[in-house]
Design an enzyme around this catalytic site. Structure first.
Site, PDB file in Angstrom:
ATOM      1  N   TYR A 229     -10.487  15.277   2.148  1.00 17.55           N
ATOM      2  CA  TYR A 229     -11.054  14.732   1.028  1.00 17.55           C
ATOM      3  C   TYR A 229     -12.396  15.141   0.822  1.00 17.55           C
ATOM      4  CZ  TYR A 229      -7.191  11.395  -0.429  1.00 17.55           C
ATOM      5  OH  TYR A 229      -5.937  10.731  -0.502  1.00 17.55           O
TER       6      TYR A 229
ATOM      7  N   TYR B 234       0.859  -1.031  -0.034  1.00 22.35           N
ATOM      8  CA  TYR B 234       0.027  -0.135   0.069  1.00 22.35           C
ATOM      9  C   TYR B 234       0.879   1.383  -0.132  1.00 22.35           C
ATOM     10  CZ  TYR B 234      -2.778   3.831   1.568  1.00 22.35           C
ATOM     11  OH  TYR B 234      -3.538   5.115   1.728  1.00 22.35           O
TER      12      TYR B 234
ATOM     13  N   LYS C 239      -3.976  20.645  -2.753  1.00 22.51           N
ATOM     14  CA  LYS C 239      -2.839  19.360  -3.056  1.00 22.51           C
ATOM     15  C   LYS C 239      -3.089  18.768  -4.355  1.00 22.51           C
ATOM     16  CE  LYS C 239      -0.434  15.582  -0.995  1.00 22.51           C
ATOM     17  NZ  LYS C 239      -1.042  14.476  -1.401  1.00 22.51           N
TER      18      LYS C 239
ATOM     19  N   GLN D 136      -5.482  17.457   6.292  1.00 23.48           N
ATOM     20  CA  GLN D 136      -5.901  17.109   4.968  1.00 23.48           C
ATOM     21  C   GLN D 136      -7.250  16.725   4.770  1.00 23.48           C
ATOM     22  OE1 GLN D 136      -6.331  13.571   3.779  1.00 23.48           O
ATOM     23  NE2 GLN D 136      -6.650  14.141   1.693  1.00 23.48           N
TER      24      GLN D 136
ATOM     25  N   THR E 158      -6.968  17.911  -0.777  1.00 22.79           N
ATOM     26  CA  THR E 158      -6.397  17.090  -1.772  1.00 22.79           C
ATOM     27  C   THR E 158      -7.358  16.954  -3.008  1.00 22.79           C
ATOM     28  OG1 THR E 158      -5.369  15.623  -0.321  1.00 22.79           O
ATOM     29  CG2 THR E 158      -5.677  14.711  -2.409  1.00 22.79           C
TER      30      THR E 158
ATOM     31  N   ARG F  36       0.237   7.900  -7.438  1.00 25.54           N
ATOM     32  CA  ARG F  36      -0.526   6.915  -7.128  1.00 25.54           C
ATOM     33  C   ARG F  36      -1.999   7.047  -7.854  1.00 25.54           C
ATOM     34  NH1 ARG F  36       0.832   4.661  -2.092  1.00 25.54           N
ATOM     35  NH2 ARG F  36      -1.217   4.529  -1.068  1.00 25.54           N
TER      36      ARG F  36
ATOM     37  N   SER G  92      -4.334  12.781   7.611  1.00 24.52           N
ATOM     38  CA  SER G  92      -5.004  12.454   6.697  1.00 24.52           C
ATOM     39  C   SER G  92      -6.420  12.422   7.013  1.00 24.52           C
ATOM     40  CB  SER G  92      -4.463  11.312   6.128  1.00 24.52           C
ATOM     41  OG  SER G  92      -5.424  10.653   5.112  1.00 24.52           O
TER      42      SER G  92
ATOM     43  N   HIS H  49       0.515  12.762  -6.174  1.00 25.42           N
ATOM     44  CA  HIS H  49      -0.111  12.001  -5.169  1.00 25.42           C
ATOM     45  C   HIS H  49       0.758  10.546  -5.187  1.00 25.42           C
ATOM     46  CE1 HIS H  49      -3.979  11.322  -2.899  1.00 25.42           C
ATOM     47  NE2 HIS H  49      -3.498  10.297  -2.635  1.00 25.42           N
TER      48      HIS H  49
END
Ligand code: GLV
Length: 380
Positions: A129, A24, A254, A127, A155, A281, A106, A278
């Site tokens: 999402y 991962y 980001k 961070q 992000t 990724r 995160s 990223h």
């Protein structure tokens, strides 16, 4: 084992972690070309060796978003870091605080905002999402505010998750239910140190910040499917208004890799951007950050703070990104490997190594202050 490079920490992480976690962290999207290019293109930046310039006093201090820092480096957001070591985000946040550099938690961390807040005395970054459920998003921003977070990294490069083939092979994704759990348990059994320290004693293993909307799923039974189900692919620039309504501190976007997007971020009033793909990724085939950065700095470097990440494996790499015009650098896999290998002490050691290497490389390129670093320290 003496850890003196990021590659040492990577080896330590490989030994310590069950495969589904090592892959991962270490893995990227599709053929992992962009992830490789991040490392290779950055390492290919040649620096000018300069001599006889009195480098007896090197000063790496800087200021980012009103915060005085000992060096222009921060720990970037890493999902699932709390699975890499026991309560991993807390360990990393403590190491960052000790070193005086920002730690960014995160959205998809194991430790929740409140747990990290209890563990540190200074503010940290959060961070975000774009979660589909805007009510939950609003609550998350309120939680970040009340946890004293002093910067928000939003992000923007994951409207949908990338094709992480290693995660499918390892069973982190694509194998929900008892079969997947069994596969992961079999991998954990081969790593008894991790199995005891994190697998057994490191509970709870759910995504701490979003536990409220998980509706029975921990997110770990099929991680990518969980991301797909909960992140909003309809997100647009207009959603920045929603975030601004609920977040008044510094806002950093980001995942910017294109000068047009950087200009949009600047015109909409973002305080900063992170030039990032990223860690390779997401869009495999995208430019390395080393190649994208100069054009973006030229477009918006005077208007907002430009951070960069991608392939940073040493303090010399930090210097390279600064030479390309970044104002600060985020570490990603580097700290994840260090955390997995040695916990808080590993992250502390990594930051020490990065700082020492940055100072040394500045001395050998003949610059003594961060503000003096620029394109002139590169060979052209
Ligand atoms: C999540 O942010 C990931 O890159 O896996």
């Amino acid at each position: 084992m003496i850890y003196s490079t990021v590659s040492d920490f990577r080896s330590g992480a490989m030994r310590r972690l069950p495969r589904f976690l090592f892959d991962y962290v270490d893995g990227a999207a599709n053929s992992e070309d962009t992830a490789r290019r991040n490392v290779d293109d950055l390492a290919a930046i040649a620096l000018r060796q300069r001599v006889l310039r009195d480098v007896s006093a090197i000063d790496t201090t800087t200021e980012l978003f009103g915060q005085k820092l000992p060096m222009p480096v921060a720990l970037g957001p890493i999902g699932l870091a709390g699975m890499l070591a026991r309560r991993g985000e807390v360990q990393a946040a403590r190491a960052a605080e000790e070193a005086g550099v920002p730690f960014c938690l995160s959205t998809v961390s194991i430790c929740a905002l409140a747990e990290v807040k209890r563990a540190v005395t200074k503010p940290f970054w959060f961070q975000l999402y774009m979660i589909r459920d805007r009510g939950h998003l609003r609550d998350l921003l309120a939680e970040a505010r009340s946890s004293g977070c002093n910067a928000l990294i939003f992000t923007v490069d994951m409207p949908v998750p990338g094709a992480r083939h290693r995660d499918l092979r390892s069973g982190l994704s694509g194998s929900p239910g008892p079969l997947g759990a069994l596969r992961r348990a079999a991998q954990a059994a081969l790593h008894p140190g991790w199995a005891l320290d994190v697998g057994l004693l490191g509970h709870p293993h759910s995504l701490g910040n979003v536990a409220a909307v998980l509706k029975g799923s921990t997110g770990l039974s099929d991680f990518l499917a969980w991301l797909n189900a909960n992140f909003d692919p309809a997100v647009t620039w207009r959603d920045l208004d929603f975030i601004r309504e609920h977040w008044s501190g510094p806002l950093i976007l980001k995942g910017i890799l294109d000068a047009e997007d950087a200009k949009a971020a600047a015109s909409l009033g973002a305080d900063g951007i992170v030039v990032s793909n990223h860690g390779g990724r997401q869009l495999d085939g995208a430019l390395s950050t080393t190649r994208a950065l100069p054009g973006i700095v030229e477009a918006v470097g005077g208007q907002l703070t430009v951070l960069a990440d991608g392939g940073v494996r040493s303090g010399t790499d930090v210097l390279r990104l600064l030479a390309l015009g970044a104002h600060g650098v985020l570490l990603g896999r580097a700290w994840a490997y260090a955390l997995a290998a040695q916990g808080r002490a590993g992250v502390a050691r990594l930051l020490e190594l990065i700082g020492a290497d940055l100072r040394r490389s500045m001395a050998l390129t003949g610059v003594t202050r961060i503000a003096d670093i620029g394109p002139h320290i590169q060979e052209r």
